[in-house]
Design a protein around this motif. Structure first.
Motif, PDB file in Angstrom:
ATOM      1  N   THR A 186     -51.196  10.809  19.797  1.00 27.08           N
ATOM      2  CA  THR A 186     -51.362   9.992  18.770  1.00 27.08           C
ATOM      3  C   THR A 186     -49.607   9.971  18.078  1.00 27.08           C
ATOM      4  O   THR A 186     -49.123   8.890  17.989  1.00 27.08           O
ATOM      5  CB  THR A 186     -52.186  10.324  17.605  1.00 27.08           C
ATOM      6  OG1 THR A 186     -52.138  11.931  17.651  1.00 27.08           O
ATOM      7  CG2 THR A 186     -53.524   9.991  17.884  1.00 27.08           C
ATOM      8  N   ASN A 187     -48.981  11.260  18.080  1.00 29.22           N
ATOM      9  CA  ASN A 187     -47.579  11.252  17.484  1.00 29.22           C
ATOM     10  C   ASN A 187     -46.709  10.477  18.448  1.00 29.22           C
ATOM     11  O   ASN A 187     -45.941   9.934  17.974  1.00 29.22           O
ATOM     12  CB  ASN A 187     -47.132  12.814  17.308  1.00 29.22           C
ATOM     13  CG  ASN A 187     -48.226  13.563  16.392  1.00 29.22           C
ATOM     14  OD1 ASN A 187     -47.690  14.655  16.099  1.00 29.22           O
ATOM     15  ND2 ASN A 187     -48.908  12.930  15.738  1.00 29.22           N
TER      16      ASN A 187
ATOM     17  N   GLY B 238     -53.499   6.907  13.142  1.00 29.13           N
ATOM     18  CA  GLY B 238     -54.691   6.815  12.193  1.00 29.13           C
ATOM     19  C   GLY B 238     -54.396   7.306  10.906  1.00 29.13           C
ATOM     20  O   GLY B 238     -54.270   8.391  10.602  1.00 29.13           O
TER      21      GLY B 238
ATOM     22  N   LYS C 279     -54.190  19.509   9.755  1.00 34.25           N
ATOM     23  CA  LYS C 279     -53.847  20.155  11.283  1.00 34.25           C
ATOM     24  C   LYS C 279     -53.209  21.601  11.354  1.00 34.25           C
ATOM     25  O   LYS C 279     -53.583  22.379  12.000  1.00 34.25           O
ATOM     26  CB  LYS C 279     -52.564  18.969  11.813  1.00 34.25           C
ATOM     27  CG  LYS C 279     -52.349  18.961  13.389  1.00 34.25           C
ATOM     28  CD  LYS C 279     -51.279  18.003  13.452  1.00 34.25           C
ATOM     29  CE  LYS C 279     -51.289  17.624  14.908  1.00 34.25           C
ATOM     30  NZ  LYS C 279     -50.393  16.364  15.205  1.00 34.25           N
TER      31      LYS C 279
ATOM     32  N   ASN D  62     -62.966  11.536  14.451  1.00 33.89           N
ATOM     33  CA  ASN D  62     -61.786  10.535  15.152  1.00 33.89           C
ATOM     34  C   ASN D  62     -61.744  11.185  16.699  1.00 33.89           C
ATOM     35  O   ASN D  62     -61.932  12.424  16.931  1.00 33.89           O
ATOM     36  CB  ASN D  62     -60.521  11.154  14.325  1.00 33.89           C
ATOM     37  CG  ASN D  62     -59.300  10.800  15.114  1.00 33.89           C
ATOM     38  OD1 ASN D  62     -59.261   9.960  15.869  1.00 33.89           O
ATOM     39  ND2 ASN D  62     -58.024  11.274  14.291  1.00 33.89           N
TER      40      ASN D  62
ATOM     41  N   ARG E 154     -58.832   3.539  21.640  1.00 27.86           N
ATOM     42  CA  ARG E 154     -59.114   3.717  20.119  1.00 27.86           C
ATOM     43  C   ARG E 154     -58.299   2.623  19.371  1.00 27.86           C
ATOM     44  O   ARG E 154     -57.275   2.419  19.317  1.00 27.86           O
ATOM     45  CB  ARG E 154     -58.720   5.245  19.864  1.00 27.86           C
ATOM     46  CG  ARG E 154     -59.168   5.441  18.192  1.00 27.86           C
ATOM     47  CD  ARG E 154     -58.600   6.493  17.651  1.00 27.86           C
ATOM     48  NE  ARG E 154     -57.338   6.235  17.342  1.00 27.86           N
ATOM     49  CZ  ARG E 154     -56.354   7.434  16.501  1.00 27.86           C
ATOM     50  NH1 ARG E 154     -57.219   8.483  16.238  1.00 27.86           N
ATOM     51  NH2 ARG E 154     -55.315   7.264  16.246  1.00 27.86           N
TER      52      ARG E 154
HETATM   53  N1  GLU Z   1     -54.960  11.545  12.311  1.00 26.60           N
HETATM   54  C1  GLU Z   1     -54.096  10.698  12.938  1.00 26.60           C
HETATM   55  C2  GLU Z   1     -54.508  10.134  14.335  1.00 26.60           C
HETATM   56  O1  GLU Z   1     -55.611  10.638  15.058  1.00 26.60           O
HETATM   57  C3  GLU Z   1     -52.714  11.107  13.207  1.00 26.60           C
HETATM   58  C4  GLU Z   1     -52.341  12.389  13.074  1.00 26.60           C
HETATM   59  C5  GLU Z   1     -51.813  13.105  14.129  1.00 26.60           C
HETATM   60  O2  GLU Z   1     -52.609  12.823  15.175  1.00 26.60           O
HETATM   61  O3  GLU Z   1     -51.239  14.176  14.200  1.00 26.60           O
HETATM   62  O4  GLU Z   1     -53.961   9.240  14.731  1.00 26.60           O
END
Ligand code: GLU
Length: 393
Positions: A17-18, A40, A102, A176, A371
């Motif tokens: 995701t990052n 997200g 996190k 998620n 997603r």
């Molecule tokens: N919760 C968000 C996501 O799943 C971003 C946070 C992350 O992955 O560090 O996209």
């Protein structure tokens, strides 16, 4: 020069995701007209009274270190929230405030796992769970729950996955990436399995608790099975409920001994979370829930638009979800129709051809899916559906 990095770095993958967020932002900076449905995070602004509390904290000079485990004011606000909204009772020595949910999870894993300890994770999972377990020397044990079982594991699957090495079971509901939420009865069934295995601890990731539209109110596994209280760590934060992702405040509640161990890890790694964000979080957690309702209503409206719209795209199969702001359609037929190798290639194809950024299913532990984060405007969602449809037809 070639550096010899630590094994823990070599055995973990970067956050999908990052990484995709970084790439998407780079493409947008280059002038590409990308619709970003990959990350997200709420598209709403932090409520004004929360911002005001942060400004007041700066002006009052609350710009120094706080207690490592969080200010007494914030810990009290968290205790109040857990009592009022979750019917769970904690003392101050059972709470640790960290730099986001996190960080809370990472602290828990670092404090609990030894080499070879197994951690049961239902798939699809949030991309970071298995990697965080690996970084903490643990072994992820994945239980798959695809769309045919509404993305929820059964008690029988959980029972089968437990071994004498199982240390922890991680549960995220609403989820998620799937948006699926377990019913009270389903949590009771999982809880009954866990009661038969007293060595297993539970990590309940409740970050999306407020973004839920079931007839039943939110329950976590400790509510469903109070006998698990002693061995459960409840994780939550202000990021999703109060649109405060950048403020980085999460928290953990659990047995005093576990929280003490997690605090030791935090004290040697980051010290306290940001003092200003903590002051803002007190205002958030002590505020009336009416601040959240317009956001939740908007997510629901978008969800109700997106599910049938996605199901009209050839090769997409999307279920109605219970909450969060994600949809996780199966796209195997669309991938096959286009002659692509897998969901990773499909996400690349959509990024280049449709200019819509989405996270593929593989890093969530379920290949063949993709997603959608619908925390964005209805206009952009409609445009993304139009673009994807054109790219897939
Ligand atoms: N919760 C968000 C996501 O799943 C971003 C946070 C992350 O992955 O560090 O996209």
């Amino acid at each position: 020069m070639s550096y010899k990095l630590a094994d823990r770095v070599l055995r973990a993958k970067p956050s999908a995701t990052n990484m995709l967020d970084k790439r998407t932002k780079e493409l947008i900076a280059q002038g590409r007209d990308i619709i970003a449905l990959n990350y997200g995070e709420p598209d709403f602004d932090t409520p004004p009274h929360v911002k005001q509390a942060a400004i007041a904290a700066i002006e009052a000079g609350k710009t120094k270190y706080t207690q490592v485990d969080g200010t007494p004011e914030l810990k009290q606000a968290i205790i109040g929230k857990l009592q009022r909204e979750n019917n769970l009772t904690y003392e101050a020595n059972q709470i640790l405030v960290s730099c986001g949910g996190k960080h809370s999870i990472a602290n828990a894993l670092q404090a609990l796992l030894n080499v070879g300890d197994e951690v049961i994770i239902p798939a699809p999972f949030w991309v970071s769970y298995p990697e965080m377990v690996r970084i903490a020397d643990g072994t992820p044990v994945i239980i798959s729950a695809d769309i045919t079982q509404n993305f929820k594991i059964t008690a029988a699957q959980l029972e089968k996955a437990i071994t004498p090495k199982t240390k922890l079971f991680m549960l995220n509901s609403p989820s998620n990436p799937s948006g699926a939420a377990y019913t009270h009865a389903e949590l009771v069934a999982l809880g009954e399995v866990l009661l038969r295995h007293p060595q297993v601890l539970i990590l309940s990731d409740d970050l999306y608790e407020h973004i839920l539209w079931t007839a039943e109110p939110f329950h976590n596994i400790v509510n469903a099975c109070p006998a698990l209280y002693e061995r459960s760590i409840v994780i939550n934060g202000v990021s999703k409920a109060y649109a405060m992702t950048g403020w980085r405040i999460g928290y953990a509640a659990g047995a005093a001994e576990i929280i003490k161990a997690m605090t030791l890890i935090q004290s040697q790694a980051t010290s306290c979370p940001c003092s200003i964000s903590q002051a803002a979080s007190v205002a958030a957690l002590n505020s009336d829930r009416h601040w959240m309702q317009p956001m939740v209503d908007a997510y629901k409206e978008r969800h109700d638009y997106m599910v049938p719209a996605l199901n009209e795209i050839p090769g997409f199969n999307c279920r109605y979800s219970e909450g969060a702001f994600y949809l996780f359609p199966n796209v195997e037929q669309a991938i096959a129709k286009l002659g692509l190798a897998d969901d990773m290639a499909f996400a690349d194809y959509l990024l280049n051809k449709a200019e819509v950024s989405l996270v593929p299913g593989t890093p969530f532990g379920l290949p063949g899916y993709i997603r959608f984060s619908y925390a964005t405007s209805m206009e952009l969602l409609q445009e993304s559906v139009r673009r994807i449809r054109a790219a897939v037809l």
